[in-house]
Design a protein around this motif. Sequence first.
Motif, PDB file in Angstrom:
ATOM      1  N   ILE A  27       0.313  -0.856  -0.126  1.00  0.00           N
ATOM      2  CA  ILE A  27       0.165   0.095   0.061  1.00  0.00           C
ATOM      3  C   ILE A  27       0.620   1.596   0.004  1.00  0.00           C
ATOM      4  CG2 ILE A  27      -1.792   0.843   1.034  1.00  0.00           C
ATOM      5  CD1 ILE A  27      -2.546  -1.897   2.418  1.00  0.00           C
ATOM      6  N   SER A  28       0.839   2.000  -0.757  1.00  0.00           N
ATOM      7  CA  SER A  28       1.358   3.217  -1.156  1.00  0.00           C
ATOM      8  C   SER A  28       1.433   3.972   0.210  1.00  0.00           C
ATOM      9  CB  SER A  28       1.149   4.169  -2.552  1.00  0.00           C
ATOM     10  OG  SER A  28      -0.107   4.905  -1.698  1.00  0.00           O
ATOM     11  N   ALA A  29       2.507   4.982   1.112  1.00  0.00           N
ATOM     12  CA  ALA A  29       2.631   5.222   2.094  1.00  0.00           C
ATOM     13  C   ALA A  29       2.005   6.554   1.664  1.00  0.00           C
ATOM     14  CB  ALA A  29       4.259   5.785   2.198  1.00  0.00           C
ATOM     15  N   THR A  30       2.061   7.013   0.452  1.00  0.00           N
ATOM     16  CA  THR A  30       1.380   8.304   0.446  1.00  0.00           C
ATOM     17  C   THR A  30      -0.374   8.133   0.938  1.00  0.00           C
ATOM     18  OG1 THR A  30       2.277   9.123  -1.160  1.00  0.00           O
ATOM     19  CG2 THR A  30       0.502   9.841  -1.071  1.00  0.00           C
ATOM     20  N   THR A  31      -0.796   7.197   0.294  1.00  0.00           N
ATOM     21  CA  THR A  31      -2.288   7.045   1.117  1.00  0.00           C
ATOM     22  C   THR A  31      -1.779   6.452   2.259  1.00  0.00           C
ATOM     23  OG1 THR A  31      -2.579   5.783  -1.123  1.00  0.00           O
ATOM     24  CG2 THR A  31      -4.069   4.916   0.495  1.00  0.00           C
ATOM     25  N   LEU A  32      -1.640   6.014   3.035  1.00  0.00           N
ATOM     26  CA  LEU A  32      -0.935   5.669   4.413  1.00  0.00           C
ATOM     27  C   LEU A  32      -1.160   7.053   5.348  1.00  0.00           C
ATOM     28  CD1 LEU A  32       1.367   2.679   4.424  1.00  0.00           C
ATOM     29  CD2 LEU A  32      -1.029   1.904   4.938  1.00  0.00           C
ATOM     30  N   TYR A  33      -0.805   7.841   5.227  1.00  0.00           N
ATOM     31  CA  TYR A  33      -0.098   8.902   5.441  1.00  0.00           C
ATOM     32  C   TYR A  33      -1.602   9.747   5.447  1.00  0.00           C
ATOM     33  CZ  TYR A  33       4.931   9.049   6.118  1.00  0.00           C
ATOM     34  OH  TYR A  33       6.418   8.078   6.680  1.00  0.00           O
ATOM     35  N   SER A  34      -2.303   9.511   4.394  1.00  0.00           N
ATOM     36  CA  SER A  34      -3.350  10.445   3.773  1.00  0.00           C
ATOM     37  C   SER A  34      -4.304  10.089   4.987  1.00  0.00           C
ATOM     38  CB  SER A  34      -4.185  10.261   2.471  1.00  0.00           C
ATOM     39  OG  SER A  34      -5.324  10.725   2.179  1.00  0.00           O
ATOM     40  N   ILE A  35      -4.611   8.554   4.899  1.00  0.00           N
ATOM     41  CA  ILE A  35      -5.165   7.904   6.131  1.00  0.00           C
ATOM     42  C   ILE A  35      -5.625   8.163   7.025  1.00  0.00           C
ATOM     43  CG2 ILE A  35      -6.166   5.570   7.204  1.00  0.00           C
ATOM     44  CD1 ILE A  35      -5.516   4.629   4.130  1.00  0.00           C
ATOM     45  N   ILE A  36      -4.169   7.981   7.651  1.00  0.00           N
ATOM     46  CA  ILE A  36      -3.857   9.159   8.891  1.00  0.00           C
ATOM     47  C   ILE A  36      -3.959  10.688   9.657  1.00  0.00           C
ATOM     48  CG2 ILE A  36      -1.656   8.540  10.806  1.00  0.00           C
ATOM     49  CD1 ILE A  36      -0.478   6.901   9.925  1.00  0.00           C
ATOM     50  N   GLN A  37      -3.686  11.151   8.614  1.00  0.00           N
ATOM     51  CA  GLN A  37      -3.629  12.625   8.424  1.00  0.00           C
ATOM     52  C   GLN A  37      -5.564  13.154   8.802  1.00  0.00           C
ATOM     53  OE1 GLN A  37      -1.514  15.431   8.308  1.00  0.00           O
ATOM     54  NE2 GLN A  37       0.329  14.012   9.070  1.00  0.00           N
ATOM     55  N   LYS A  38      -6.214  12.116   7.884  1.00  0.00           N
ATOM     56  CA  LYS A  38      -7.579  12.775   8.144  1.00  0.00           C
ATOM     57  C   LYS A  38      -8.177  12.170   9.079  1.00  0.00           C
ATOM     58  CE  LYS A  38      -7.498  14.024   2.621  1.00  0.00           C
ATOM     59  NZ  LYS A  38      -7.778  13.962   1.611  1.00  0.00           N
ATOM     60  N   ASP A  39      -7.696  10.900   9.249  1.00  0.00           N
ATOM     61  CA  ASP A  39      -8.366  10.435  10.151  1.00  0.00           C
ATOM     62  C   ASP A  39      -9.377   9.664  10.127  1.00  0.00           C
ATOM     63  OD1 ASP A  39      -8.868   8.424  12.902  1.00  0.00           O
ATOM     64  OD2 ASP A  39     -10.168  10.133  13.554  1.00  0.00           O
ATOM     65  N   SER A  40      -9.319   8.914   8.171  1.00  0.00           N
ATOM     66  CA  SER A  40     -10.536   8.288   7.367  1.00  0.00           C
ATOM     67  C   SER A  40     -10.453   6.981   7.339  1.00  0.00           C
ATOM     68  CB  SER A  40     -10.209   8.809   6.292  1.00  0.00           C
ATOM     69  OG  SER A  40      -8.486   8.547   5.645  1.00  0.00           O
ATOM     70  N   ASN A  41     -11.911   6.070   7.151  1.00  0.00           N
ATOM     71  CA  ASN A  41     -11.844   4.844   7.168  1.00  0.00           C
ATOM     72  C   ASN A  41     -10.771   4.706   6.301  1.00  0.00           C
ATOM     73  OD1 ASN A  41     -13.800   4.657   8.725  1.00  0.00           O
ATOM     74  ND2 ASN A  41     -15.232   5.036   7.090  1.00  0.00           N
ATOM     75  N   ILE A  42     -10.208   3.108   6.832  1.00  0.00           N
ATOM     76  CA  ILE A  42      -9.420   1.937   5.268  1.00  0.00           C
ATOM     77  C   ILE A  42     -10.608   1.137   5.022  1.00  0.00           C
ATOM     78  CG2 ILE A  42      -7.563   0.922   5.492  1.00  0.00           C
ATOM     79  CD1 ILE A  42      -7.119   1.760   8.212  1.00  0.00           C
ATOM     80  N   ARG A  43     -10.197   1.302   3.687  1.00  0.00           N
ATOM     81  CA  ARG A  43     -10.922  -0.111   3.116  1.00  0.00           C
ATOM     82  C   ARG A  43     -10.734  -1.129   3.233  1.00  0.00           C
ATOM     83  NH1 ARG A  43      -8.358   1.193  -3.837  1.00  0.00           N
ATOM     84  NH2 ARG A  43      -8.133  -1.790  -3.035  1.00  0.00           N
ATOM     85  N   PHE A  44     -11.475  -2.240   3.493  1.00  0.00           N
ATOM     86  CA  PHE A  44     -11.264  -3.511   4.082  1.00  0.00           C
ATOM     87  C   PHE A  44     -10.159  -4.338   3.369  1.00  0.00           C
ATOM     88  CE2 PHE A  44     -12.431  -8.075   4.527  1.00  0.00           C
ATOM     89  CZ  PHE A  44     -12.465  -7.973   5.533  1.00  0.00           C
ATOM     90  N   ASP A  45      -9.736  -4.139   1.982  1.00  0.00           N
ATOM     91  CA  ASP A  45      -8.612  -5.325   1.738  1.00  0.00           C
ATOM     92  C   ASP A  45      -7.520  -4.983   1.766  1.00  0.00           C
ATOM     93  OD1 ASP A  45      -9.430  -2.885  -0.157  1.00  0.00           O
ATOM     94  OD2 ASP A  45      -7.933  -4.115  -1.825  1.00  0.00           O
ATOM     95  N   PHE A  46      -7.628  -3.472   2.484  1.00  0.00           N
ATOM     96  CA  PHE A  46      -5.966  -2.548   3.015  1.00  0.00           C
ATOM     97  C   PHE A  46      -5.985  -3.101   4.164  1.00  0.00           C
ATOM     98  CE2 PHE A  46      -5.315   1.374   0.054  1.00  0.00           C
ATOM     99  CZ  PHE A  46      -5.391   0.226  -1.257  1.00  0.00           C
ATOM    100  N   ALA A  47      -7.437  -2.942   5.446  1.00  0.00           N
ATOM    101  CA  ALA A  47      -7.650  -2.960   6.463  1.00  0.00           C
ATOM    102  C   ALA A  47      -6.694  -4.733   6.152  1.00  0.00           C
ATOM    103  CB  ALA A  47      -8.064  -3.147   6.957  1.00  0.00           C
ATOM    104  N   LEU A  48      -7.422  -5.664   5.978  1.00  0.00           N
ATOM    105  CA  LEU A  48      -6.473  -6.951   5.916  1.00  0.00           C
ATOM    106  C   LEU A  48      -5.427  -6.766   5.967  1.00  0.00           C
ATOM    107  CD1 LEU A  48      -9.609  -8.764   3.633  1.00  0.00           C
ATOM    108  CD2 LEU A  48      -8.463  -9.277   6.284  1.00  0.00           C
ATOM    109  N   ARG A  49      -4.396  -6.700   4.514  1.00  0.00           N
ATOM    110  CA  ARG A  49      -3.105  -6.669   4.455  1.00  0.00           C
ATOM    111  C   ARG A  49      -2.397  -5.854   5.690  1.00  0.00           C
ATOM    112  NH1 ARG A  49      -1.511  -4.200  -0.887  1.00  0.00           N
ATOM    113  NH2 ARG A  49      -3.758  -3.747  -1.843  1.00  0.00           N
ATOM    114  N   LEU A  50      -2.626  -4.650   6.802  1.00  0.00           N
ATOM    115  CA  LEU A  50      -2.212  -4.081   7.616  1.00  0.00           C
ATOM    116  C   LEU A  50      -2.132  -4.525   8.361  1.00  0.00           C
ATOM    117  CD1 LEU A  50      -3.558  -0.125   6.500  1.00  0.00           C
ATOM    118  CD2 LEU A  50      -1.788  -1.270   6.501  1.00  0.00           C
TER     119      LEU A  50
END
Length: 103
Positions: A27-50
């Motif tokens: 998962i791109s670091a940019t996407t992860l930084y954005s999720i953390i910064q915006k405190d947004s929901n994580i797509r389920f497929d990404f959440a499974l990998r994480l």
Amino acid sequence: MGDGKNLKKYLDEKGTNVRKIAKATGISATTLYSIIQKDSNIRFDFALRLANELQIDVNEICSASPFSGTIKEEEIYPTLPDGLNGALDASRVKTYLKILCIR
């Protein structure tokens, strides 16, 4: 606390950072930084990998998990309008579902 803050909390607890987890999960670091910064929901497929990489339950970082118990049966199976009383055979069900998809 949203999914982004939960993710950050687990990254800190596991002694890792966004760049390392991005490389490990694909998962791109940019996407992860954005999720953390915006405190947004994580797509389920990404959440499974994480969750697999962090060795935690997916429900810890994904509020929209289909396994969290928040999905109701009505959301999975289409309900028929009142008055049909089981009058639909297989061909009528297909027609009914096609009509639903058109709307």
